[in-house]
Design an enzyme around this catalytic site. Structure first.
Site, PDB file in Angstrom:
ATOM      1  N   ASP A 243       0.777  -1.171   0.071  1.00 29.99           N
ATOM      2  CA  ASP A 243       0.152  -0.030  -0.124  1.00 29.99           C
ATOM      3  C   ASP A 243       0.986   1.137  -0.063  1.00 29.99           C
ATOM      4  O   ASP A 243       2.170   1.108   0.217  1.00 29.99           O
ATOM      5  CB  ASP A 243      -0.962  -0.180   1.124  1.00 29.99           C
ATOM      6  CG  ASP A 243      -2.264   0.919   1.101  1.00 29.99           C
ATOM      7  OD1 ASP A 243      -2.333   1.559   0.029  1.00 29.99           O
ATOM      8  OD2 ASP A 243      -3.083   0.643   1.775  1.00 29.99           O
TER       9      ASP A 243
ATOM     10  N   ASP B 280      -3.644   7.179  -3.447  1.00 33.77           N
ATOM     11  CA  ASP B 280      -5.297   7.867  -3.703  1.00 33.77           C
ATOM     12  C   ASP B 280      -5.560   8.788  -2.600  1.00 33.77           C
ATOM     13  O   ASP B 280      -4.807   8.771  -1.516  1.00 33.77           O
ATOM     14  CB  ASP B 280      -6.038   6.690  -4.016  1.00 33.77           C
ATOM     15  CG  ASP B 280      -5.935   5.636  -2.903  1.00 33.77           C
ATOM     16  OD1 ASP B 280      -4.821   5.301  -2.267  1.00 33.77           O
ATOM     17  OD2 ASP B 280      -6.994   5.094  -2.268  1.00 33.77           O
TER      18      ASP B 280
HETATM   19  N1  GUN Z   1      -6.436   0.854   3.037  1.00 36.08           N
HETATM   20  C1  GUN Z   1      -7.675   1.074   3.534  1.00 36.08           C
HETATM   21  N2  GUN Z   1      -8.422   1.623   2.734  1.00 36.08           N
HETATM   22  C2  GUN Z   1      -7.612   2.294   1.943  1.00 36.08           C
HETATM   23  C3  GUN Z   1      -8.005   3.229   0.838  1.00 36.08           C
HETATM   24  O1  GUN Z   1      -8.921   3.605   0.534  1.00 36.08           O
HETATM   25  N3  GUN Z   1      -6.585   3.461   0.014  1.00 36.08           N
HETATM   26  C4  GUN Z   1      -5.723   3.042   0.169  1.00 36.08           C
HETATM   27  N4  GUN Z   1      -4.565   3.369  -0.531  1.00 36.08           N
HETATM   28  N5  GUN Z   1      -5.161   1.806   1.236  1.00 36.08           N
HETATM   29  C5  GUN Z   1      -6.442   1.801   1.873  1.00 36.08           C
END
Ligand code: GUN
Length: 755
Positions: A109, A144
């Protein structure tokens, strides 16, 4: 619990270079799919759970996840690695797989979630994607902008627009690394759809649904379902969908049924820390527990009482394993349900286990349908709690499109019994789909013969009905050829010609379900839908002896037939020839109605095709083969699901009936077929032609064009560029799937036509 030392699982093999980043479907149940995502670190089988690994706190070692739990992919946070010098150095030097000691697929992420929790993050949009690429992750995530459920429309729109604004540069920065393109939009249907449509334009590999963590934390599962229905129909089907931060097994069946492929879970570890156990029916606390809610391998020799006596660290470690095992077991239950075609039933069962989940289920299975069918109440069958599922006050928009998307992908008919589950049975998507086929494609006889002003409704007992009714049908056909005979089933009226069709013939339920007194107002509405609304209703109970006599008596009373005297000398006696002639008519109707309802053949064309047909009938009186007047064996009714199998000669016949032009392109969207247009055509390129002619399956990538009404498990005709017939088979997808996928089976070929 020490580090995992037992058996080691082999490291994955990288996929072929040309396959990397591709997703294929290997099994499906409506929109739920079993898939394979091809990566440099092996093939990830989906649906999959990606456990969250915090590189600083490893509750369960990634190596153990791989070796012991068969986990194929995990997710960690690149922003945390980027922020910590030591981790960053190690990751940059050795790669993220080495840092974590995990040989499978690593997703990272981007720091968006940190910005949601702590405010801003310091990293740049391109910088974080480039960093993820530089440490060798398999699937990176762009930065995002998180949209919260408490935000206004304007605020959420800003999140959506800003995320879209960043999409192109993020894709560019990702190079050949697969990239996640998250969908934002808060609770606003229009913004979720806008985000999905906008993100679909960029070359992302996977689409996570973002901004749902607070929605799940607040148990707003109806909103969760709405978010899915507002987003997934607008995403390219060939890209897996990931539910960001969803790791509670309770949500798996519904999410998967609505098209989710990937989940990630920190919950297994977070919940373990405060003594909470994840189960498919909710969360339970270990405090008050003497026995496990479900036995899992890691606690086979230990009781909750002993676990409570452990040190916090030991307890957390064990409960994290318990949670992971429970989560994985629900996931494998879902996968098997997809194979068995029973996933929606699992969704239904699970919906009873949490009030918020039930609310979501009722909304999902009621609200969009009601709007679509323009009904105030779904039907008399749909009683109180479903009424409560309807919303008071304004709804933020029409949901029919999402529901349609779900129903359109359902396979019907299916094999096996359809267990009665109360009112929920009536709104199972595959039952809705079967009913739609019937209502849209079946037409009554145009014949104005005797009886055409009435319908005979047989009720009162479950199938099979053929043995009981075949003699009566012969008599009725002879004496009252205009009379339509229908059977009352718990999921609707079905014409006698389709008496063995699933699901109508296969409802497994208690006797009282069939014994209920026919509800005439409901029957009237059903008849309206079948274009029989004007007719007089005659009902006959099938239970008990003397059904033939009772039937004739009822028809006589209604003035449909005259008094029938069956002694040989009587003018109304049905002699052998008359009987055989009537039988033929019944058999023809049986096959022609199936051609219409299951293959969308125009009803008069189907009747003409069978005008002089003869039939091979087995000892039990079942039609096995239909043979045209010209001697062509065109179709065989199937025992298991009441479907119809087309033969090669049948494919030639239906190919010849086509009035529309051949398809010229891959459709931009899915649509209902024009009534009577026949089975969809799949046009393949020259490379595929010899293989199809030999009866081999059609693969995506060889398909040039397809009709927009193609649907999974439905018969289709395979043609070449000039429209010449090559074979026939069962389609493996909807039009949008044919357009998107480049890997996997497109048509399961049932017959090839050699030159
Ligand atoms: N982890 C939990 N929700 C989100 C999200 O909306 N975007 C991102 N990049 N990671 C997340």
């Amino acid at each position: 619990m020490g580090a995992w030392k037992e058996g080691r699982r082999e490291d994955p093999k990288p996929c072929r270079e040309q396959d990397q980043g591709l997703f294929e479907i290997t099994g499906r149940d409506g929109r739920a799919r079993l898939g394979r995502l091809h990566t440099t670190h092996g093939v990830l089988e989906t649906p999959a759970l990606l456990p969250v690994i915090n590189p600083n706190i490893r509750t369960i070692e990634p190596r153990e996840m791989w070796d012991r739990y068969g986990i194929g992919a995990l997710i960690t946070n690149s922003y945390i690695i980027w922020k910590h010098d030591e981790l960053k150095q190690k990751a940059t030097a050795d790669g993220v797989h080495k840092l974590l000691d995990f040989p499978g697929v690593v997703m990272t992420d981007s720091g968006t979630f940190q910005s949601y929790i702590y405010g801003d993050v310091e990293v740049g949009v391109e910088e974080i994607v480039e960093f993820q690429q530089s440490i060798g992750v398999d699937i990176a995530t762009m930065l995002d902008v998180f949209s919260r459920p408490d935000m206004t429309h304007e605020q959420v729109e800003h999140c959506v627009d800003e995320t879209l604004e960043r999409a192109a540069k993020s894709v560019l920065a990702s190079g050949s690394t697969m990239l996640n393109g998250p969908i934002q939009g808060g609770l606003f249907k229009d913004l979720r759809t806008k985000s999905a449509k906008g993100m679909a334009e960029h070359q992302f590999a996977v689409h996570p649904i973002g901004g749902i963590v607070p929605v799940m934390e607040q148990h707003r599962y109806k909103d969760y379902a709405k978010i899915m229905l507002a987003s997934l129909p607008y995403l390219p089907p060939e890209r897996p969908v990931h539910m960001f931060g969803c790791g509670h097994p309770m949500l798996f069946p519904m999410s998967i049924a609505l098209g989710a492929d990937l989940f990630d879970s920190a919950a297994y570890a977070l919940f373990a820390r405060d003594g909470r156990l994840l189960t498919p029916w909710g969360t339970e606390r270990i405090d008050s527990m003497n026995d496990w809610p479900m036995m899992m391998p890691c606690v086979a020799t230990i009781t909750p009482i002993e676990v409570k006596a452990m040190s916090k660290e030991e307890r957390t470690s064990l409960l994290a394993r318990y949670n992971l095992e429970m989560t994985l077991s629900e996931l494998s239950r879902c996968k098997q349900a997809i194979r068995d075609g029973t996933l929606w039933r699992l969704v239904e069962r699970r919906s009873h286990q949490h009030p918020a989940l039930r609310e979501a289920f009722l909304w999902l299975s009621t609200r969009p349908q009601q709007a679509m069918m323009k009904l105030k109440m779904l039907d008399d069958l749909i009683l109180n709690d479903r009424d409560a599922g309807r919303e008071r006050g304004p709804d933020s928009g029409a949901w029919e499109e999402g529901w349609n998307w779900l129903v359109h992908a359902q396979e019907t008919p299916r094999k096996g019994g359809e267990p009665w589950g109360g009112e929920d049975t009536f709104v199972r998507p595959q039952i809705v789909s079967a009913r739609r086929n019937l209502i849209e494609r079946w037409t009554p006889l145009e014949n104005q013969g005797r009886g055409c002003e009435s319908v005979l409704i047989m009720h009162g007992s479950s199938g099979p009905w053929r043995e009981r009714l075949s003699d009566i049908m012969v008599r009725i056909t002879h004496h009252a050829p205009g009379l339509e005979v229908l059977i009352l089933t718990p999921v609707g009226l079905v014409p006698y010609s389709l008496e063995d069709l699933n699901p109508f013939a296969h409802i497994d339920g208690p006797d009282w379900l069939w014994r209920r007194r026919p509800n005439l107002s409901w029957i009237r509405r059903e008849l309206d839908r079948l274009h029989l609304g004007e007719r007089k209703i005659i009902t006959v109970d099938m239970l008990g002896d003397g059904i033939q006599a009772r039937c004739m008596e009822a028809l006589q009373q209604a003035g449909v037939v005259d008094a029938v005297d069956d002694t040989e000398s009587s003018p109304t006696h049905l002699d052998r020839d008359g009987r055989e002639a009537a039988k033929l008519i019944v058999y023809r109707r049986l096959v022609s109605d199936k051609l219409s309802v299951l293959m969308n053949v125009e009803s008069q064309a189907a009747r003409n095709l069978l005008a002089d047909a003869t039939f091979v009938v087995n000892r039990q009186g079942r039609v096995k083969n239909a043979i045209t007047g010209a001697g062509a064996h065109i179709a065989s009714p199937r025992l298991g699901d009441g479907g119809l199998s087309l033969t090669d000669e049948g494919a030639v016949a239906l190919h010849g009936l086509r009035k529309l032009e051949a398809p010229t392109q891959m459709p931009s969207s899915t649509s209902q077929p024009p009534k009577g247009a026949g089975p969809a055509w799949v046009m393949v390129n020259e490379d595929a032609e010899p293989f199809v002619r030999q009866g081999r399956n059609v693969f995506h990538g060889f398909v040039l064009a397809v009709d927009p009404w193609i649907r999974p498990s439905q018969t289709c005709l395979i043609v070449n560029k000039s429209g010449a017939l090559l074979g026939h088979g069962l389609a493996n997808g909807t039009a949008d799937e044919f357009t998107g996928f480049t890997k996997g089976i497109a048509v399961k070929t049932r017959g090839g036509l050699s030159l």
